[in-house]
Scaffold this active site. Sequence first.
Site, PDB file in Angstrom:
ATOM      1  N   LYS A  52       0.832  -1.208   0.000  1.00 58.97           N
ATOM      2  CA  LYS A  52       0.000   0.000   0.000  1.00 58.97           C
ATOM      3  C   LYS A  52       0.871   1.265   0.000  1.00 58.97           C
ATOM      4  O   LYS A  52       0.581   2.227  -0.712  1.00 58.97           O
ATOM      5  CB  LYS A  52      -0.928  -0.016   1.212  1.00 58.97           C
ATOM      6  CG  LYS A  52      -1.994  -1.104   1.121  1.00 58.97           C
ATOM      7  CD  LYS A  52      -2.730  -1.341   2.437  1.00 58.97           C
ATOM      8  CE  LYS A  52      -3.706  -2.495   2.308  1.00 58.97           C
ATOM      9  NZ  LYS A  52      -4.374  -2.848   3.576  1.00 58.97           N
ATOM     10  N   GLN A  96      -4.247  -1.786   9.834  1.00 56.91           N
ATOM     11  CA  GLN A  96      -4.150  -3.098   9.199  1.00 56.91           C
ATOM     12  C   GLN A  96      -4.689  -4.184  10.132  1.00 56.91           C
ATOM     13  O   GLN A  96      -4.277  -4.299  11.285  1.00 56.91           O
ATOM     14  CB  GLN A  96      -2.695  -3.406   8.830  1.00 56.91           C
ATOM     15  CG  GLN A  96      -2.507  -4.701   8.060  1.00 56.91           C
ATOM     16  CD  GLN A  96      -3.183  -4.679   6.696  1.00 56.91           C
ATOM     17  OE1 GLN A  96      -3.115  -3.689   5.987  1.00 56.91           O
ATOM     18  NE2 GLN A  96      -3.823  -5.774   6.340  1.00 56.91           N
ATOM     19  N   ASP A 119     -10.775   2.626   4.314  1.00 55.97           N
ATOM     20  CA  ASP A 119     -10.985   1.183   4.213  1.00 55.97           C
ATOM     21  C   ASP A 119     -12.476   0.857   4.103  1.00 55.97           C
ATOM     22  O   ASP A 119     -12.846  -0.258   3.755  1.00 55.97           O
ATOM     23  CB  ASP A 119     -10.384   0.460   5.430  1.00 55.97           C
ATOM     24  CG  ASP A 119      -9.082  -0.259   5.079  1.00 55.97           C
ATOM     25  OD1 ASP A 119      -8.874  -0.566   3.894  1.00 55.97           O
ATOM     26  OD2 ASP A 119      -8.290  -0.532   6.001  1.00 55.97           O
TER      27      ASP A 119
END
Length: 291
Positions: A52, A96, A119
């Site tokens: 990412k 994460q 997200d």
Amino acid sequence: MKLLDGKLASQAIKEELRLLVAQRVAEGKKVPHLAAILIGNNGASATYVSAKVKACEETGFKSTLIKFEESITEHTLLKKIEELNTDPDIDGILVQLPLPAHIAEEKIITAIDPEKDVDGFHPINLGKMVQGQASYIPATPYGIMLLLAHYQLDITGKHAVVIGRSNIVGRPMSILLSGNTQPGNCTVTLCHSKTKDLARHCQEADIIVAALGKAEFLKAEMVKQDAIVIDVGITRVNDASKKSGFRLLGDVAFEAVAKKCEWITPVPGGVGPMTIAALLKNTFHACVKRD
């Protein structure tokens, strides 16, 4: 059989974003800035976050990687998220997953400002998505929709089976596929571990999205001829012949299933790159909204 190549499609999206960012720079506007939080030493998580950050560099985004030991307290993590929420230079925040057992995932997700929740996991964004309102869509389902759009697949009226009911992939995927959009307008069956006669449901599907996290679960006999198969799963399997010591398997028994498919995603190189592309698109839109 034709490949739904996520590397190719994601590269096209990143190039589009790179040009848009360059235009913003030329106009003296703010560059998108993504903050990623990584906790512990999970190898897979570290790999995902690294990918990412690299994608941010490729598209001209700023990125900040914040690492914590697995022993971090929930209070300390929440404090860092609040700091990022109030930082005017940060457009998107991701934590994460998975998190250590002593940290409540739901509490962390809901602590992120919905306007920075790139997200797409916050209940406010999920609720807006369900109602068809503008929101940040969970990155993996959004990436799959972008992949279908890139290859201009007309899935209107098709029967889609989604295997897996997580809030991150399965549930939002079923909603997006059934939405009055292009691509979309499918009739959707959402299957899970308690579904009776799962194989029969799959055999009747024009589209299968396998998102249950079990290596090579979907076999050729479960798939009808000329189906479209999307493999979300990725499992590390020990393999001494590989330099890394492992190989990656999806939820689909690729070699056998691919022979029956019209379209199929590979693992790796299918859904994974598209998830990152979708995350970047969400971050870019978060930045633009704050102009």
